[in-house]
Design a protein around this motif. Structure first.
Motif, short mmCIF file in Angstrom:
data_model
loop_
_atom_site.label_atom_id
_atom_site.label_comp_id
_atom_site.label_asym_id
_atom_site.label_seq_id
_atom_site.Cartn_x
_atom_site.Cartn_y
_atom_site.Cartn_z
N ILE A 102 0.94 -1.17 0.55
CA ILE A 102 -0.52 -0.01 -0.26
C ILE A 102 0.53 1.29 -0.17
CG2 ILE A 102 -1.67 1.40 1.45
CD1 ILE A 102 -2.66 -1.29 2.35
N TYR A 103 0.51 1.56 -0.95
CA TYR A 103 1.54 3.42 -1.55
C TYR A 103 0.79 4.31 -0.68
CZ TYR A 103 0.96 3.14 -5.97
OH TYR A 103 -0.49 2.79 -7.47
N ASP A 104 1.77 5.21 -0.44
CA ASP A 104 1.01 7.19 -0.55
C ASP A 104 1.28 7.35 -2.21
OD1 ASP A 104 0.85 9.54 0.93
OD2 ASP A 104 1.06 10.15 -1.28
N GLU A 105 -0.23 7.92 -2.74
CA GLU A 105 -0.20 9.28 -3.95
C GLU A 105 1.47 9.29 -4.46
OE1 GLU A 105 -3.42 11.49 -4.43
OE2 GLU A 105 -2.87 12.41 -2.66
N PHE A 106 1.68 9.65 -3.42
CA PHE A 106 3.21 10.27 -4.60
C PHE A 106 3.97 9.60 -4.56
CE2 PHE A 106 1.43 15.09 -2.53
CZ PHE A 106 0.57 14.52 -3.85
N MET A 107 3.92 8.02 -4.04
CA MET A 107 5.33 7.70 -3.98
C MET A 107 5.18 6.56 -4.93
SD MET A 107 6.75 8.98 -1.73
CE MET A 107 8.51 7.55 -0.64
N TYR A 108 4.71 6.33 -5.82
CA TYR A 108 4.35 5.72 -7.17
C TYR A 108 4.93 5.15 -7.97
CZ TYR A 108 5.11 10.16 -9.78
OH TYR A 108 5.74 11.49 -10.52
N PHE A 109 6.30 5.33 -7.25
CA PHE A 109 7.55 4.26 -7.78
C PHE A 109 7.16 3.16 -7.51
CE2 PHE A 109 9.05 5.98 -3.36
CZ PHE A 109 9.62 5.24 -3.19
N SER A 110 6.81 3.80 -5.98
CA SER A 110 6.24 1.56 -5.68
C SER A 110 5.91 0.36 -6.47
CB SER A 110 5.71 2.26 -4.31
OG SER A 110 6.34 2.56 -4.21
N GLU A 111 4.70 0.92 -6.84
CA GLU A 111 3.74 0.65 -7.74
C GLU A 111 4.43 -0.34 -8.90
OE1 GLU A 111 1.62 -0.77 -11.95
OE2 GLU A 111 3.24 0.95 -11.36
N ALA A 112 5.29 0.06 -9.72
CA ALA A 112 6.85 -1.03 -10.85
C ALA A 112 7.37 -1.65 -10.47
CB ALA A 112 7.19 0.83 -11.82
N ALA A 113 8.30 -1.19 -8.43
CA ALA A 113 8.46 -2.39 -8.40
C ALA A 113 7.53 -4.10 -7.21
CB ALA A 113 9.21 -1.82 -7.01
N ALA A 114 6.80 -3.30 -7.57
CA ALA A 114 5.47 -4.23 -6.78
C ALA A 114 4.89 -4.67 -8.18
CB ALA A 114 4.15 -4.03 -5.78
N ASN A 115 4.72 -4.73 -9.65
CA ASN A 115 4.22 -4.56 -10.27
C ASN A 115 4.93 -6.02 -10.91
OD1 ASN A 115 2.06 -5.47 -12.63
ND2 ASN A 115 2.87 -3.93 -13.57
N ARG A 116 6.24 -5.95 -11.11
CA ARG A 116 7.34 -6.75 -11.41
C ARG A 116 7.24 -7.90 -11.05
NH1 ARG A 116 13.06 -3.54 -11.76
NH2 ARG A 116 13.74 -4.79 -12.37
N LEU A 117 7.85 -7.50 -9.35
CA LEU A 117 7.40 -8.69 -8.11
C LEU A 117 6.02 -9.49 -8.15
CD1 LEU A 117 9.67 -7.10 -5.58
CD2 LEU A 117 10.98 -8.97 -7.91
N LYS A 118 5.04 -9.24 -9.29
CA LYS A 118 3.66 -10.03 -9.16
C LYS A 118 2.95 -9.57 -7.69
CE LYS A 118 4.66 -12.78 -12.98
NZ LYS A 118 5.30 -11.33 -13.76
N LEU A 119 3.70 -8.41 -7.52
CA LEU A 119 2.33 -8.32 -6.07
C LEU A 119 1.58 -7.46 -6.24
CD1 LEU A 119 5.78 -7.33 -4.15
CD2 LEU A 119 4.14 -10.04 -3.50
N GLN A 120 0.28 -7.57 -5.43
CA GLN A 120 -0.44 -6.65 -5.68
C GLN A 120 -0.61 -5.28 -4.80
OE1 GLN A 120 -4.47 -6.41 -4.25
NE2 GLN A 120 -4.88 -9.07 -4.93
N SER A 121 -0.40 -4.11 -5.53
CA SER A 121 -0.73 -2.65 -4.93
C SER A 121 -2.06 -1.99 -5.41
CB SER A 121 0.55 -2.24 -5.56
OG SER A 121 0.23 -1.34 -6.71
N ILE A 122 -1.72 -0.96 -4.01
CA ILE A 122 -3.11 -0.16 -3.11
C ILE A 122 -2.62 1.20 -2.94
CG2 ILE A 122 -4.99 0.03 -1.87
CD1 ILE A 122 -5.37 -3.29 -1.61
N ILE A 123 -3.42 2.01 -3.64
CA ILE A 123 -2.96 3.55 -3.48
C ILE A 123 -4.00 4.04 -2.15
CG2 ILE A 123 -3.13 6.32 -4.59
CD1 ILE A 123 -3.46 4.39 -6.77
N LEU A 124 -2.61 4.66 -1.21
CA LEU A 124 -3.54 5.50 -0.20
C LEU A 124 -3.90 7.01 -0.75
CD1 LEU A 124 -4.85 5.02 2.61
CD2 LEU A 124 -2.52 6.38 3.51
N ARG A 125 -4.85 7.38 -0.82
CA ARG A 125 -4.71 8.75 -1.06
C ARG A 125 -5.26 9.59 0.41
NH1 ARG A 125 -4.08 9.60 -6.61
NH2 ARG A 125 -5.84 8.63 -7.71
#
Ligand code: UDP
Length: 400
Positions: free
Chosen positions: A116-139
């Protein structure tokens, strides 16, 4: 699942949290962590070296610090937009590596189920996606802020010039009572970086949901609008501070002596003044505020944060003599207050606020009337929206 040493409770799997390293973002993320922990999840917080959270207030979480590549000058600049832009560039690889290491070392029962990453820390999504982990945004700002950022982007494309446009006092169509002058402009101005940041922030990429620190009862129409435009479900589960009340995540030390001072004041008599963790004022504004408080003859509790006044490390050194006398009589000044406790105190009758989203939710939550003194960014949007909340919530707001 992992057996907890003391509580004899079984833990579910692990959730990784990635807060944005500013107070108004760290707080709701750690509150969300507290809520998830209470539901049985294990929590790991991956954070930057810069503004790293106080780990001792959350002994139940694991913390991993990643290098953020920020220089001393980047930090000293105080330019949040530039810092966040750099973090999205610099932390991509280090965050990915940190997740890889965690996945190598984990016990099968302790597997990561979600980032779960802060909306401003969107670099997290790329890593999660590459590692096939689910990701959710916190606004962590309001849904109305998201809509007004979209309106701003659209207007800019059409040639709108903030601050100079003749429509500044006019209401923005569909966002009443928001005026053009209330559209969210960064403290550092309307830079390319800012426009890219708010554009990137709105992109949900491959994330599977959005958790929002807001509530339907105050943002029903804005939430309906953003849900219509969003491909993934939105969960408005705020106000998070009401569901995770006990944990503090202050980067500065809270001065609790102000609570003893409040205990000696009459009910509903004190005006509490705080401009949050980033907003600043110049000497003239500080003096005007000081005289306003002295002349009001009301008891006041004023947070003057170190660095909140231009050219004065502590801020209080610029106060005029008259206010220093008043402090002895009916005022109290602290560097950082336990704000939620202050707003819940029976002696507090009003909040002179910069209208950060957390402060706005905390004030509404306690039914404390607000005097709104927004500065930049989402604060102007919140101040304007707060005028609308008054109907349903008996929360009175006066926008200066
Ligand atoms: N806060 C606090 N003590 C203070 C001033 C602020 O604990 O003296 C907390 C406040 O309760 C809120 C956060 O700092 O949770 C500020 O976040 P907000 O979104 O209101 O404003 P920002 O600092 O992001 O501008």
């Amino acid at each position: 699942m992992e057996m907890e040493a003391q509580g004899q409770r079984y833990r579910h799997k692990r959730v990784v949290l990635v807060p944005c390293p500013f107070q108004g973002h760290i707080t709701p993320m750690l509150q969300l962590g507290t809520i998830l922990y209470s539901k049985g999840f294990s929590i790991t917080v991956i954070h930057t070296h810069f503004n790293s959270p106080n780990t001792s207030t959350h002994p139940e979480f694991k913390f991993h610090s990643i290098p953020d590549g920020l220089s001393h000058d980047d930090i000293l600049s105080g330019n949040a937009v530039a810092i966040i832009t750099l973090l999205n560039f610099n932390c991509r690889a280090t965050f990915h590596e940190c997740l890889v290491q965690m996945m190598k070392q984990h016990h099968p029962r302790d597997e990561i189920v979600c980032v779960i990453y802060d909306e401003f820390m969107y670099f997290s999504e790329a890593a999660a996606n590459r590692l096939k982990l689910q990701s959710i945004i916190l606004r962590t700002s309001s849904a109305t802020t998201q809509i007004s950022r979209e309106v701003l982007l659209k207007l800019i494309k059409e040639g709108y010039t903030p601050l100079r446009d003749p429509r500044l006092q006019d209401p923005v169509s569909g966002l009443y009572p928001l005026r053009f002058k209330d559209l969210p402009i960064a403290k550092s101005g309307m830079s390319e970086n800012y426009l890219r940041l708010i554009t990137d922030t709105h992109n949900v990429r491959k994330s599977s949901a959005v958790i929002w620190n807001t509530m339907n009862c105050i943002e029903q129409s804005s939430l309906a609008q953003v849900q219509q435009e969003c491909q993934v479900p939105i969960f408005p589960i705020g106000p998070l501070h009401k569901f995770a009340p006990s944990s503090s995540s202050s980067l500065l030390k809270e001065d609790t002596s102000c609570i003893s001072w409040l205990n000696n004041q009459a009910p509903n008599s004190v005006i509490y003044i705080s401009l949050g963790s980033i907003a600043s004022m110049d000497k003239k504004e500080l003096e005007e505020m000081a005289w306003g408080l002295v002349n009001s003859k009301q008891p006041f509790l004023w947070v003057i944060r170190p660095g909140s006044t231009t050219n004065a490390p502590q801020g209080i050194e610029l106060l005029p003599e008259g206010i220093k006398e008043a402090v002895g009589k009916n005022g109290c000044i602290v560097k950082w207050a336990p704000q939620k406790e202050v707003l819940a105190h029976v002696a507090v009758g009003g909040f002179w606020s910069h209208c950060g989203w957390n402060s706005t939710l905390e004030s509404i939550g306690e039914g404390v009337p607000m005097i709104c003194r927004p500065n930049f960014g989402d604060q102007t949007v919140n101040a304007s929206a707060a005028m609308n909340f008054k109907e349903g919530l008996q929360n009175r707001a006066y926008n200066l």
